[in-house]
Design an enzyme around this catalytic site. Structure first.
Site, short mmCIF file in Angstrom:
data_model
loop_
_atom_site.label_atom_id
_atom_site.label_comp_id
_atom_site.label_asym_id
_atom_site.label_seq_id
_atom_site.Cartn_x
_atom_site.Cartn_y
_atom_site.Cartn_z
N GLU A 255 -26.05 44.64 -36.82
CA GLU A 255 -25.50 45.57 -35.84
C GLU A 255 -24.96 46.84 -36.49
O GLU A 255 -23.85 47.30 -36.21
CB GLU A 255 -24.41 44.88 -35.00
CG GLU A 255 -24.99 43.72 -34.19
CD GLU A 255 -23.97 43.02 -33.30
OE1 GLU A 255 -22.77 43.05 -33.63
OE2 GLU A 255 -24.39 42.45 -32.29
N ASP A 334 -25.87 34.54 -29.29
CA ASP A 334 -24.53 35.08 -29.47
C ASP A 334 -23.51 34.48 -28.52
O ASP A 334 -23.08 35.15 -27.59
CB ASP A 334 -24.55 36.60 -29.30
CG ASP A 334 -23.25 37.25 -29.74
OD1 ASP A 334 -22.42 36.55 -30.36
OD2 ASP A 334 -23.05 38.43 -29.47
N GLU A 362 -15.28 35.67 -25.36
CA GLU A 362 -16.02 36.90 -25.06
C GLU A 362 -16.96 36.74 -23.87
O GLU A 362 -16.98 37.57 -22.96
CB GLU A 362 -16.81 37.32 -26.31
CG GLU A 362 -17.63 38.58 -26.10
CD GLU A 362 -18.30 39.05 -27.39
OE1 GLU A 362 -18.12 38.41 -28.44
OE2 GLU A 362 -19.02 40.06 -27.33
#
Lengths: 635, 635
Positions: A255, A334, A362
């Site tokens: 990323e 993820d 998250e």
């Protein structure tokens, strides 16, 4: 310090053994002293009256750095023995037993894994990436701080068996880039000492580009001698200045983070270079495997992000230094609410692995929704692949922390159960996760049977409920792109993240079987065949592995579409029922704690309805197939 | 000051009349002096050699505040006469004529509207809401500043005929809340004087809650005597301290801003209270009509945001004080690339109106795409409703500015053409907008015929091209929700903004005819019947007014879906062709300017391809109907 004691808030018990009145023994290490102090304080909180003589618990500190403890019944009473670190864990185990009203029995314990840690995504400015419980208690205004919470946090970690803590975000930016350079040695040493008192080692996330950016070198090439020297010298200074440092956590080539790829080097060459630098100090490198193309063209049907990590790391199996641990997220993508287990965790043969869970919710409700992850973690640990069972193959376990400086540490009071269960499973992955949920409930809310039954039931059902009203059958994503909270079924569809469902009016999902991207084959022939065939693929993962028409028949005869409609209606109703069940605890749970959770449940119910209606209406608009039971869908 | 002179960058001309060598006349006002200075400087830049005697242009300043000017041929040479403000406009008109190589002819001009202004959405911290050309030049670090750009900006405004400028964002926050209170009187007075030199009045956006928030009163109720007194006293002080203040712009009861609704008062009661306070000072109130429910439940099919403004304000027609102007955006929703004209602009009978355009390209490519809005503005001005033509009914015209502190003022060099055309149309709405585009091109790039033809052609086609590759047939939105840039066909679909298309696999759009929300009826019977019937509705607005199946036949026989596919392929190809046409100007346009635009075109082409592929693929997935011409769609 305005912080909840969480599960260490011991209440008087009627049935304490007499030996809790007195604790004796010679302890010399800081950890041994901490154990003695915790026992004396804990027994007092449990209601033991201190006595100058009579029955007692004796501590017997042994030399060494081991973490095991032994409780033996000697003729004068029980003896807790072990090295200092072991005594800490033994002390908290004893206190837990007594607080739960269980009789301590002689025996011994040692942790399954030598490293059991929490990763903080705390930034130097005090914010927390994907943090849902306030700001950092490790950093304030650009500096690390050793404040009132540091020691308290170490206590909490030790009390559930954890022994490592990475202070800063894997995305290393701002002042955090200078943690390596000596600028903050004093602060780090202070934090390290506070953590070490409870046997917790301190770790740092580092940037692979540090020699270039902080060191002033023209390159960060891991094979460049000047780079290697820079890292060696940096580590020589840093480990001397911060004696309790465990090593580095590294997010490289991921990323947009710098990494060995920029220099044409492999992940192994990158990791081993750092491993060499920390080795003289007993340090280790935790090297994250989260490497994938985060600038994928959505038009590209061939690239499958789920494949990326295994494709990158499997060919390097056996090439990593022995003080490198490859850190793989629990699933291949993820931290979605449902993913298969990462093939890296069951296929690497000659490489040490550490699995990374995410307690920070998250994608699982951001600590506004209850989502107890104990069973999910246990599924991963118990998962058996071609080379054995995950929990037997791991060298260590870690999780992204869900803590911050909120009074209750975790934003949602019930989210503390995730921290608790995680620690307990790290110590002993054979534990029944449900038992730990019950333990946490009793330790937190006391012995009221209705509270225990209600809260435990909420926790145990919460993940399935969350899954039902959010993202169906392992397909993932469908959340709001910037926040990752709330529904947006097409939010990631035309973006660069490699997370697509490619739904049409007839079909949905990405085919990852042998006729598709072939991802299923990363599990080897046997398991690959199970996943690769829609008829044998576990139904909860059906849309992770397969692209299917909406009229595909599930094993119970329902169509795929009807199953998704049903899940959303049922999940939302279950969330409403959980909120109601909590309401019934008013007066039985302390009023501030009651209200904190009640407010979160209101938001959970609101959000669950939104998820239900958005996902169902989106599918209805795509297909114009109504719900068989005639429930409301919105055009 | 590092800023482009834009269209005031005069180049030497071969054919100047001799009288440009000398400018004489008695001027006394600051504006008269500015006119004299501009003429002398401008003639010199055009190549006139100064002369001490011989033919000359005489200025004849007349008393008064008028804005007209007259050029007459007297026996000694031309005379430019008018009050000081008029001389400024006359001076720039003369310079423009000469710079374009046209012979000035005797005649007179006066602006059509007494107020022609630009609204800045500049925040006190120096940022600009929806700004695409850098930061504010009116505010820096929380304070208003009178810097080098202030006077230069006033020149640019005056040179195209504009005479008002609202300094700060209609969403008044932070230090901007204190612009009213005396804290920044000195700065405001300095800015006001700099602007006034070129006849530009200064305006402020104010918060309706100021009496409460800054005044310390317990309410902001417009009928409360203490509130009225607070506003009167505040205005008495402020207008004395800032003599060039024109009045206030107010965004009330809109997107969370405070307003009279909170006190059960009407918009008229709110506006009139402020009007009373500014009236003794000759001030006016510009009261925005952008009032709608911005927390709509997407499940609610009855509420139609397009209806909201007319429904709110039409019943109040005639109730507003005579120094209130209702400020309506050009369309009923929010500056989409294609909307019908706001019914407020053609139905209010007894209320003064000011139309608000948006030069800031929030939804039209954010000054990364070329989108010349001249023709679009002209469409609105020329639009005829039941009570007459918009341009004949307006009392004033304004636009959200597209400027910032970038060197070229507007981010994209070609976006300056929007500022230019807007000013010219405010002065004379009967102008041919295309002529102004050509004027701007020649003034900016000089007399090269290829440059003129290419740039003018790009400008004239740019809005239709943008419309083609983005949002089809007036349906609006489909952009990324937080940024409003780039495609996201379902981005607003389940959100609270009242901006839905409710596309299914068979149909798309919101029915706003009589069988739907009835919005079309806001235009009165005749026009309402045209819009309300899909067979008579202008095709470019078809999906604004109607919900239609994908196989609906357009007038040329194509299906609706095929039309949308075609538009996207054609629009994108046209964007590519425009970029190529620009490339062919290399060496003919100054290299820095050439490269700035080239870089923007690259982004425009990239983004146009993304729009094309996302919108088309999204529709293809919804319908599985392929493109008739077999062009690539992505599953």
């Amino acid at each position: 310090m305005n912080a909840s004691p969480l599960w260490l808030d011991f209440r008087p018990r009627p049935d304490l053994p007499l030996w809790t009145r007195r604790v004796t023994g010679e302890v010399t290490s800081p950890q041994g002293k901490a154990a003695l102090r915790e026992l004396r304080q804990g027994f007092a909180a449990l209601g033991a009256e201190a006595a100058g003589d009579g029955p007692c618990l004796r501590l017997r500190e042994e030399p060494g750095e081991g973490e095991g403890w032994r409780l033996s019944a000697e003729k004068d009473g029980p003896v807790l023995s072990g090295p200092g670190r072991g005594l800490v864990y033994g002390a908290f185990a004893l206190l837990r037993k007594l607080a739960l009203g269980e009789a301590p029995v002689p025996g011994e314990e040692a942790p399954r894994y030598p490293l059991r840690m929490l990763d903080h995504w705390d930034n130097a400015d005090g914010s927390i990436e994907r943090g849902y419980a306030g700001n950092s208690f490790f950093f304030r205004e650009g500096r690390p701080v050793c404040g009132g919470r540091t020691r308290e946090y170490a206590r909490l970690l030790a009390s559930v068996g954890l022994n490592g803590c990475c202070l800063n975000n894997v995305n290393v930016t701002g002042e955090a880039l200078y943690l390596l350079t000596g600028k903050y040695d004093g602060e780090l040493r202070a934090i390290g000492e506070a953590l070490a008192e409870y046997g917790v080692s301190l770790w740092l996330s580092v940037s692979f580009a540090a020699p270039l950016e902080q060191g002033g070198l023209p390159t960060a090439d891991p094979l460049d001698p000047a780079v290697r020297r820079w890292w060696r010298e940096t580590c020589d200074r840093l480990f001397r200045a911060v004696p309790d440092l465990g090593g580095f956590l590294v997010k490289a080539d991921s990323e947009g983070r710098p990494g060995p790829q920029s220099y044409g080097r492999t992940q192994a060459e990158g990791a081993n270079m750092l491993a060499e630098a920390v080795k003289p100090h007993g340090g280790r490198i935790l090297w994250r495997c989260f490497v994938y193309d985060c600038t994928q063209d959505w038009r590209d049907l061939k690239t499958d992000r789920a494949r990326a990590q295994y494709d990158t790391f499997a060919p390097l199996d056996g090439q990593f230094a022995d003080n490198v641990l490859l850190q793989a997220k629990n699933g291949p993508v993820d931290f979605q609410v449902r993913e298969p287990v990462s093939p890296l965790l069951v296929r690497l043969e000659h490489t040490k692995s550490i699995v990374e869970f995410q307690l920070a919710q998250e994608y699982t409700g951001q600590q506004k929704h209850v989502c107890w992850l104990g069973a999910a973690m246990k599924e991963v640990l118990d998962f058996t692949g071609p080379a054995g069972t995950v929990k037997d193959r791991l060298s260590a376990v870690c999780a992204v922390s869900n803590t911050g400086d909120d009074f209750n540490w975790t934003g949602h009071d019930l989210a503390a159960a995730n921290l608790y269960t995680f620690g307990r499973l790290c110590w002993d992955p054979d534990l029944d996760a449900e038992v730990t949920a019950r333990e946490w409930t009793r330790l937190t809310y006391g012995p009221d049977p209705l509270v225990e039954a209600t809260v435990t039931d909420i926790l145990l059902r919460s993940r399935e409920v969350y899954e039902q009203y959010t993202v169906p059958l392992g397909i993932g994503w469908m959340c709001d792109p910037p926040t990752h909270y709330g529904p947006s079924p097409e939010g990631f569809e035309y973006d660069r993240w490699g997370t697509y469902h490619r739904a049409t009016c007839r079909e949905i999902g990405v085919e990852r079987g042998p006729a598709g991207t072939g991802y299923s084959e990363q599990y080897g022939p046997a398991l690959g065949a199970v996943y690769g065939n829609m008829d044998t693929c576990p139904e909860e993962l059906l849309l992770f592995f397969h692209r299917l028409p909406y009229d595909y028949r599930m094993r119970d005869g329902r169509t795929l579409l009807q199953r998704i409609y049903d899940d959303h209606f049922e999940g939302c109703a279950a969330a409403e029922a959980m909120a109601k069940a909590w309401d019934a605890l008013e007066g039985r749970v302390r009023s501030d704690a009651f209200r904190r959770v009640q407010v979160r449940f209101r938001e959970q119910v609101r959000s669950a309805r939104e998820w239900r209606d958005v996902v169902n209406s989106w599918l209805y608009r795509l297909t114009l197939i109504p719900d068989e039971k005639g429930r409301k869908l919105y055009l």
